[in-house]
Design a protein around this motif. Structure first.
Motif, PDB file in Angstrom:
ATOM      1  N   GLN A  71       0.874  -1.172   0.000  1.00 27.12           N
ATOM      2  CA  GLN A  71       0.000   0.000   0.000  1.00 27.12           C
ATOM      3  C   GLN A  71       0.907   1.215   0.000  1.00 27.12           C
ATOM      4  O   GLN A  71       1.700   1.414   0.904  1.00 27.12           O
ATOM      5  CB  GLN A  71      -0.910  -0.014   1.221  1.00 27.12           C
ATOM      6  CG  GLN A  71      -2.079   0.958   1.150  1.00 27.12           C
ATOM      7  CD  GLN A  71      -1.767   2.293   1.809  1.00 27.12           C
ATOM      8  OE1 GLN A  71      -1.166   2.353   2.875  1.00 27.12           O
ATOM      9  NE2 GLN A  71      -2.160   3.368   1.165  1.00 27.12           N
ATOM     10  N   ASN A  72       0.824   2.019  -1.061  1.00 26.88           N
ATOM     11  CA  ASN A  72       1.836   3.035  -1.348  1.00 26.88           C
ATOM     12  C   ASN A  72       1.437   4.394  -0.794  1.00 26.88           C
ATOM     13  O   ASN A  72       0.699   5.136  -1.426  1.00 26.88           O
ATOM     14  CB  ASN A  72       2.037   3.130  -2.860  1.00 26.88           C
ATOM     15  CG  ASN A  72       3.321   3.848  -3.213  1.00 26.88           C
ATOM     16  OD1 ASN A  72       4.381   3.525  -2.674  1.00 26.88           O
ATOM     17  ND2 ASN A  72       3.241   4.823  -4.095  1.00 26.88           N
ATOM     18  N   SER A  73       1.947   4.724   0.382  1.00 24.00           N
ATOM     19  CA  SER A  73       1.638   5.999   1.020  1.00 24.00           C
ATOM     20  C   SER A  73       2.782   6.410   1.922  1.00 24.00           C
ATOM     21  O   SER A  73       3.644   5.596   2.257  1.00 24.00           O
ATOM     22  CB  SER A  73       0.353   5.900   1.863  1.00 24.00           C
ATOM     23  OG  SER A  73      -0.760   5.558   1.085  1.00 24.00           O
ATOM     24  N   GLY A  74       2.754   7.682   2.311  1.00 17.92           N
ATOM     25  CA  GLY A  74       3.630   8.146   3.370  1.00 17.92           C
ATOM     26  C   GLY A  74       5.086   8.255   2.984  1.00 17.92           C
ATOM     27  O   GLY A  74       5.450   8.380   1.815  1.00 17.92           O
ATOM     28  N   ALA A  75       5.930   8.185   3.997  1.00 18.98           N
ATOM     29  CA  ALA A  75       7.360   8.375   3.803  1.00 18.98           C
ATOM     30  C   ALA A  75       7.935   7.301   2.896  1.00 18.98           C
ATOM     31  O   ALA A  75       7.665   6.119   3.067  1.00 18.98           O
ATOM     32  CB  ALA A  75       8.071   8.358   5.159  1.00 18.98           C
ATOM     33  N   GLY A  76       8.733   7.722   1.925  1.00 18.65           N
ATOM     34  CA  GLY A  76       9.381   6.774   1.035  1.00 18.65           C
ATOM     35  C   GLY A  76       8.456   6.127   0.037  1.00 18.65           C
ATOM     36  O   GLY A  76       8.800   5.099  -0.552  1.00 18.65           O
ATOM     37  N   ALA A  77       7.278   6.705  -0.198  1.00 22.73           N
ATOM     38  CA  ALA A  77       6.343   6.128  -1.167  1.00 22.73           C
ATOM     39  C   ALA A  77       7.024   5.988  -2.518  1.00 22.73           C
ATOM     40  O   ALA A  77       7.825   6.825  -2.938  1.00 22.73           O
ATOM     41  CB  ALA A  77       5.099   7.004  -1.280  1.00 22.73           C
ATOM     42  N   LEU A  78       6.720   4.907  -3.218  1.00 21.18           N
ATOM     43  CA  LEU A  78       7.424   4.566  -4.442  1.00 21.18           C
ATOM     44  C   LEU A  78       6.877   5.330  -5.645  1.00 21.18           C
ATOM     45  O   LEU A  78       5.721   5.765  -5.657  1.00 21.18           O
ATOM     46  CB  LEU A  78       7.335   3.063  -4.687  1.00 21.18           C
ATOM     47  CG  LEU A  78       7.819   2.166  -3.540  1.00 21.18           C
ATOM     48  CD1 LEU A  78       7.815   0.706  -3.956  1.00 21.18           C
ATOM     49  CD2 LEU A  78       9.207   2.577  -3.080  1.00 21.18           C
TER      50      LEU A  78
END
Length: 498
Positions: free
Chosen positions: A145-152
């Motif tokens: 699940q792609n969110s927040g710090a370091g999201a891809l």
């Protein structure tokens, strides 16, 4: 379902999951929710993926279905097991901004009840950048699940063939009713939200929106009228400052907050949403348009008139929101997750209220950014792709959706899941705001931050400099245009249009 909800709840603590130590970071989970089903029929585009680009060398792995080298193999498919889940381990990663992501406990349990031979390992992490080397090495997780710090960087992953199509998921029978597909069980906007360069790669499950929040009790106490136009806002700001309170707070550490919460709606309210479309499409001189200049001039006034709470440059989102809850400022731009994120810190009597950013044009006063978000993605090289798709199918069940709403005061994109749920008063103001916005026109999500993360990093840094440092309007426009021109002139960057 074979197990009553009460029994499930008593066994959630027995689930085995890994966690990293969470720390405050830009949240990826939405906040508060409502009972209205009508508001969920919203057009959207891919939720912002964050600015940390991932390395995208490394070949894609097994194909769809998990039968050509996946560690679990594949079982015979059926309406109850449409992807042929055969067991093995499911490795998933989810951003944890500090709350532990408890809603996944029930989803994981639903999955393991239906597939007891499957072992789910859901890693709660504060920084998704740890996944980058896994993609480089060809050993990505099964789901993230792609969110927040370091999201891809989802656009780059898609362009490199490293994300699987989710068409099989959308065509599969829904978890609750085998007579309809997963896609038919969802409200409009999910497909559009998850499509990148013509391919459906993301499943955005939560209704997001940006608001300019205030405490209605404070405004009532002071005799201040909530502003609808920009001129009214500026007049009120003068009164607020004279009363010894700063009008605005926001996080200076996460520049997407003032961008998505203030700049984007303000530009659209001045010049129409086509201004952002031309910026997304990298048209010549798009950042020099009159609407962008007028918006920048309006935002510069916030700095020159000293309407912004001192110290926000160093504040995280939680710190700025805490200051706002303490009435150090009256207004703050935050997404729909605000109430849930700050629920333990909300003072008694504080009437958290969502409203659209006031508009120079009264006809567009109610327009505000809103779209499906919280995107889930399955790597093409997933070792157990069938299990990853099955977890997403379980996540879209009504039971899981209602559990999510109960724990986060949020609504999902599952049709009818929240018809009988009574959620919080603050989120009622948010959903009413969304309904009014949709009555004006559908919000068209600004895409360049997802398509061109490096460009967004630079334009957002320029916005922070305009608001908090010494950059003037011409400098802001020039810096943003230069970033766009660099992308437009780089043949190595795949271009997209809308």
């Amino acid at each position: 379902m074979s197990t009553p909800r009460s029994s499930r709840s008593s066994r959630l603590s027995a689930l085995s999951t890994h966690r990293t130590t969470p720390a405050p970071a830009a949240p990826g989970s939405a906040g508060p929710g409502t009972t209205r089903r009508a508001l969920l029929g919203l057009a959207g585009a891919l939720g912002a993926a964050g600015l940390s680009a991932c390395a995208t060398s490394g070949a894609p792995g097994a194909g769809a279905g998990g039968s050509d080298g996946g560690s679990a193999g594949a079982a015979e498919t059926s309406p109850e097991n449409p992807f042929g889940v055969a067991g093995g381990e499911l490795k998933a990663f989810v951003f944890d901004g500090g709350g532990g992501v408890p809603y996944l406990d029930l989803t994981e349990q639903l999955l393991e009840e239906k597939h007891p031979e499957l072992e789910a390992d859901i890693v709660r992490t504060e920084d998704l950048s740890t996944l980058q080397p896994q993609f480089v090495n060809g050993t990505p997780p099964d789901l993230f699940q792609n969110s927040g710090a370091g999201a891809l960087d989802i656009t780059s992953l898609t362009a490199n063939g490293q994300l699987a199509s989710l068409e099989d998921l959308m065509a599969a029978p829904s978890w609750d009713d085998s007579e309809i597909t997963v896609e038919e069980s969802l409200n409009p906007g999910v497909r559009e939200a998850g499509t990148v360069d013509g391919t459906l790669v993301g499943l955005n499950t939560v209704q997001y929106a940006w608001a300019l929040w205030h405490d209605a009790a404070l405004l009532e106490e002071k005799g201040w009228e909530a502003p609808a136009t920009w001129d009214e806002l500026m007049s009120l700001c003068a009164e607020i400052k004279a009363d010894g309170i700063f009008p605005f707070a926001f996080t200076g550490q996460h520049a997407n907050y003032p961008d998505e919460g203030i700049l984007q709606p303000l530009v659209a309210k001045i010049g129409g949403q086509e201004v952002w479309r031309s910026i997304d499409n990298l048209e010549d001189g798009a950042w020099q348009q009159d609407a962008v200049r007028e918006a920048a001039e309006a935002l510069l006034q916030l700095r020159t008139d000293e309407l912004i709470l001192p110290g926000v440059a160093q504040m995280t989102h939680v710190q700025s929101q805490t200051a706002w809850l303490n009435h150090e400022a009256v207004f703050i731009p935050v997404g729909a997750w605000l109430e849930n994120e700050m629920k333990s810190a909300i003072p008694e009597g504080f009437r958290m209220t969502a409203a659209a950013l006031p508009s120079p044009d009264p006809a567009l006063a109610d327009l505000t950014p809103n779209n499906p978000g919280a995107g889930w993605f399955v790597p093409e090289g997933a070792a157990n792709k069938p299990a990853a798709l099955e977890l997403l199918r379980a996540l879209l069940s009504k039971e899981s959706s209602q559990n999510y709403a109960e724990l986060s005061n949020s609504v999902t994109m599952v049709a009818g899941a929240h018809d009988d749920q009574q959620l919080s008063d603050p989120f009622t103001t948010l959903t009413e705001m969304i309904e009014r916005s949709n009555a004006v026109e559908p919000w068209q999500v600004v895409k360049y931050p997802t398509w061109y993360p490096a460009m967004a990093e630079e334009t957002r840094a320029a916005l922070i400099a305009l608001l908090l440092d010494d950059l003037d309007v011409d400098g802001f426009l020039t810096r943003c245009q230069k970033a766009a021109d660099q992308v437009a002139g780089d043949d190595a960057i795949a271009k997209q249009t809308r």
